[in-house]
Design a protein around this motif. Sequence first.
Motif, PDB file in Angstrom:
ATOM      1  N   GLN A  45       0.823  -1.192   0.000  1.00  0.00           N
ATOM      2  CA  GLN A  45       0.000   0.000   0.000  1.00  0.00           C
ATOM      3  C   GLN A  45       0.863   1.250   0.000  1.00  0.00           C
ATOM      4  O   GLN A  45       0.570   2.217  -0.694  1.00  0.00           O
ATOM      5  N   ASP A  49      -5.820  11.716  -4.941  1.00  0.00           N
ATOM      6  CA  ASP A  49      -6.090  10.300  -5.156  1.00  0.00           C
ATOM      7  C   ASP A  49      -6.739   9.702  -3.914  1.00  0.00           C
ATOM      8  O   ASP A  49      -6.886  10.367  -2.886  1.00  0.00           O
ATOM      9  N   CYS A  50      -7.099   8.410  -3.986  1.00  0.00           N
ATOM     10  CA  CYS A  50      -7.769   7.757  -2.860  1.00  0.00           C
ATOM     11  C   CYS A  50      -6.843   7.574  -1.663  1.00  0.00           C
ATOM     12  O   CYS A  50      -7.298   7.523  -0.518  1.00  0.00           O
ATOM     13  N   ARG A 100      -6.360   8.259   3.831  1.00  0.00           N
ATOM     14  CA  ARG A 100      -7.206   7.486   2.922  1.00  0.00           C
ATOM     15  C   ARG A 100      -8.596   8.114   2.802  1.00  0.00           C
ATOM     16  O   ARG A 100      -9.161   8.561   3.789  1.00  0.00           O
ATOM     17  N   GLY A 141     -12.594   7.520   1.067  1.00  0.00           N
ATOM     18  CA  GLY A 141     -13.469   6.444   0.592  1.00  0.00           C
ATOM     19  C   GLY A 141     -14.748   6.923  -0.045  1.00  0.00           C
ATOM     20  O   GLY A 141     -15.735   6.184  -0.081  1.00  0.00           O
ATOM     21  N   CYS A 201     -13.588   6.578  -4.914  1.00  0.00           N
ATOM     22  CA  CYS A 201     -12.780   5.826  -3.959  1.00  0.00           C
ATOM     23  C   CYS A 201     -13.622   4.873  -3.099  1.00  0.00           C
ATOM     24  O   CYS A 201     -13.108   4.293  -2.146  1.00  0.00           O
ATOM     25  N   VAL A 228     -12.528   1.039  -2.020  1.00  0.00           N
ATOM     26  CA  VAL A 228     -11.109   0.829  -2.329  1.00  0.00           C
ATOM     27  C   VAL A 228     -10.391   0.159  -1.170  1.00  0.00           C
ATOM     28  O   VAL A 228      -9.528  -0.687  -1.338  1.00  0.00           O
TER      29      VAL A 228
END
Length: 211
Positions: free
Chosen positions: A63, A94-95, A144, A146, A207, A210
């Motif tokens: 990750q 980005d996610c 992160r 989502g 996202c 993900v």
Amino acid sequence: MSSKIIILVLGAFLVAVALLGSIKRKSGKKLLSNKFSVIFGIIGVLMMIFGSYSSDLVNYNTQMEQVSIGAKLKISGPVNAVKTVYPIDKDSVDCRILTMGVYPESHNKDIWVVIRPTDDRYYPQSDHTNTSYKRDGEWQVVTRFGGDKGEAYDLIIYEADSTASSFFSATIAKWKEVDNYPGLQLEEMPPGAREVERLVIYTSKNCRGVF
């Protein structure tokens, strides 16, 4: 102990047996025949590879390799306060990103990144160290998202005392244990966490699902 750890330990044991078995004794004989040493060694190595690549550590490293970083804010002059250099306010991300920043030399509190999506709940962000990594005036933490493409998030930076950090860490551990991340309401945020910066950012892609 998880089955993955047991596989790793057994694999290491078999490799050790294979190595020790290949050592010659004073009589000139080996503890194990070459055939058994090779078999134990191969099985042990395969078990270690399987255990490692199915473990959380390797998954985490995978990750980390996919973390996204974009244009950074340029900082000039002395750093007098905790400041985010990536992402930049109103940026699309980005996610999974690496939120990064700087802090003054005298700073001695933990730094936490908390995101607030459109559900109006607060989600402290964490990698395996929980608090943001700090070194030589720079800090960073995996962050992160989502939500849907184009969803707006408040990305909030907090300074936290030891009590607030412990609360965030315990909360994340509890969420992970039950695999449910309900977020925190504003009144649940610990009093020892002080907001120092707030950005608005947007997700550049869908996202959902993900993570």
